[in-house]
Design a protein around this motif. Structure first.
Motif, short mmCIF file in Angstrom:
data_model
loop_
_atom_site.label_atom_id
_atom_site.label_comp_id
_atom_site.label_asym_id
_atom_site.label_seq_id
_atom_site.Cartn_x
_atom_site.Cartn_y
_atom_site.Cartn_z
N PRO A 1 -26.14 13.96 7.10
CA PRO A 1 -25.08 14.04 6.09
C PRO A 1 -23.69 14.34 6.66
CG PRO A 1 -26.99 15.29 5.38
CD PRO A 1 -27.28 14.82 6.77
N ASP A 2 -23.61 15.25 7.63
CA ASP A 2 -22.28 15.64 8.12
C ASP A 2 -21.61 14.57 8.98
OD1 ASP A 2 -22.06 18.14 6.80
OD2 ASP A 2 -23.62 18.89 8.16
N ASP A 3 -22.34 13.48 9.21
CA ASP A 3 -21.75 12.38 9.99
C ASP A 3 -21.01 11.36 9.13
OD1 ASP A 3 -22.60 13.37 12.35
OD2 ASP A 3 -24.25 11.95 12.66
N PHE A 4 -20.81 11.68 7.83
CA PHE A 4 -20.28 10.66 6.93
C PHE A 4 -18.94 10.07 7.38
CE2 PHE A 4 -18.65 14.67 5.25
CZ PHE A 4 -17.32 14.37 5.08
N THR A 5 -18.14 10.86 8.11
CA THR A 5 -16.82 10.34 8.52
C THR A 5 -16.96 9.15 9.49
OG1 THR A 5 -16.76 12.01 10.25
CG2 THR A 5 -15.48 12.48 8.28
N LYS A 6 -18.13 9.08 10.17
CA LYS A 6 -18.32 7.98 11.12
C LYS A 6 -18.47 6.63 10.42
CE LYS A 6 -20.49 10.83 14.68
NZ LYS A 6 -21.79 11.22 15.25
N ALA A 7 -18.73 6.66 9.10
CA ALA A 7 -18.84 5.39 8.36
C ALA A 7 -17.46 4.79 8.08
CB ALA A 7 -19.59 5.62 7.04
#
Ligand SMILES: [Zn+2]
Length: 428
Positions: A185-191
């Protein structure tokens, strides 16, 4: 004059277009079986069916010659590579999630037609000066977490971290659902996408309304996605006995809201640019047969192709509400609950789609979209364009949602022509 090789003609052979369109429709049927409800179609964000849908659709992308991946929020991607590794990206797609008791085509057909366009480009060896990226958005409808356009907003770097704490109706947070799905979840900025690498976003979608059918046309080029504002409007007067309160001494909030509802209808009807306004809910309190309603609340949903038209309509509605409240000696309370700006589709993409329609001897009526789409979110990072396919009966979000096979063939032909014309334009 150099003859145009068949590979580079913007026109698809009819039989070829028909067979690929047919396959996209068969695949819509296959995906409609991936449903979390009995006897109907429902596929929400981060469900088991979403996962399976991404898996199956990825195999079709691979078969079409694409590399596939899933991004950090659950959008599915396929890429038909350019020979230039540093090329920019043209994105074509739509969404793969559905509302409860949905039809088989809303969103889905746009993804599957994009895959067919890529399959044709691959088969016909079209040399691409850009990466052709097909996207299947993970959540356009927003049925699970009461927030819409999750997938496309993540691309535009507008994913709100607070969303991770939203619970679905079973009490599962988005964070937990993402973990269960296999995401971090905390990787959302990579999208989020780098807008400097983007050439544009094209989306084919069913119209979901009756306009194209009313003009007897298969396809339409979208000019703008309507802006919308919603409010809850309350009028408060005085509750009283239905038998003992004379008519001239009443402060009837329900009658006031009824008058306002009709005024809203008239104001929208007389607006000049296709504005629409709807009162869809009415709640009278205390709500008894023999009691004059003390407070009545109505919902308002108003939409327009541009923000000035919307503001003008809403100003007229507000002044009408104030006037009705004054005349009936009622108190007016107005709560805004939602606002989305109108999004204009890119002029050049509209012209490209119109030229592609002309190539295919197809009319290209221009129309606005009254419904929201992923293109609204993507417009923040690149030019967007939408092609609408006629919706028989104007029906959508319902099992009776349909398309005409020949319309789908025409849409595929026009989309393919648009791609070839765009490639030629970039190469010239
Ligand atoms: Zn849709």
């Amino acid at each position: 004059m150099t003859p145009v090789s068949p590979q580079h003609s913007p026109l698809l052979a009819k039989e070829l277009a028909q067979s690929h369109a047919k396959r996209s429709l068969e695949r819509c049927k296959i995906l409609s079986t991936l449903s979390q409800m009995q006897g109907g179609i429902h596929r929400e964000y981060l469900s088991k069916q979403h996962k399976e849908c991404n898996r199956v659709t990825a195999t079709w992308m691979s078969d079409a010659g694409m590399q596939t991946w899933q991004d950090e929020v659950g959008n599915l991607w396929g890429r038909l590579e350019s020979t230039d590794p540093n090329a920019k990206r043209l994105i074509i797609g739509s969404h793969l999630d559905t509302v409860p008791n949905a039809g088989a085509y809303d969103g889905i057909l746009g993804v599957l037609l994009a895959i067919e366009v890529a399959a044709l480009a691959h088969k016909l060896k079209l040399e691409l000066p850009f990466h052709l990226d097909v996207v299947g958005f993970c959540d356009e409808e927003g049925t699970r977490f009461a927030t819409t356009l999750i997938g496309s907003k993540a691309l535009a770097n507008e994913f709100d971290p607070q969303w991770l704490n939203i619970e679905d109706t079973s009490g599962v947070t988005m964070r937990q659902a993402m973990l269960d799905f296999g995401l971090t979840p905390d990787d959302f900025t990579k999208a989020a996408l780098n807008k400097n690498q983007l050439l544009g976003y094209w989306e084919t979608h069913i119209e979901q309304g009756p306009v194209l059918e009313s003009v007897n046309q298969a396809l339409g080029v979208v000019t703008a996605i309507a802006g919308a504002k919603r409010a809850m409007i309350s009028l408060t007067g005085q509750s009283g006995h239905a038998g003992t309160t004379p008519m001239n001494l009443r402060q009837d909030s329900l009658a006031g809201c009824a008058e306002l509802t009709l005024a809203i209808e008239q104001l929208a009807k007389h607006a000049k640019n296709g504005e629409v306004a709807t009162v869809g809910q009415i709640h009278a309190r205390p709500g008894a047969t023999n009691v004059i309603a003390g407070t009545t609340t109505i919902s308002l949903d108003a939409r327009a192709q541009n923000d000035q038209d919307l503001t003008k309509l809403l100003t007229a509605i507000q002044s009408s509400a104030e006037q009705i409240a004054k005349q009936r000696n009622l108190t007016l309370d107005w709560q805004w609950t939602h606002a989305a700006d109108a999004v204009a589709c890119d002029e050049k993409i509209q012209q490209l789609f119109a030229s592609a329609c002309k190539f295919n001897q197809q009319a290209s009526p221009a129309l606005a979209s009254g419904a929201g789409h992923d293109a609204m979110a993507i417009a923040a990072i690149c030019p967007v364009g939408m092609l609408f396919i006629r919706s028989p009966g104007g029906i959508s979000h319902h099992p009776a949602e349909a398309v005409i096979d020949d319309d789908v063939t025409k849409a595929l032909s026009v989309l393919y022509s648009s791609l070839v014309l765009y490639v030629k334009e970039l190469n010239s």
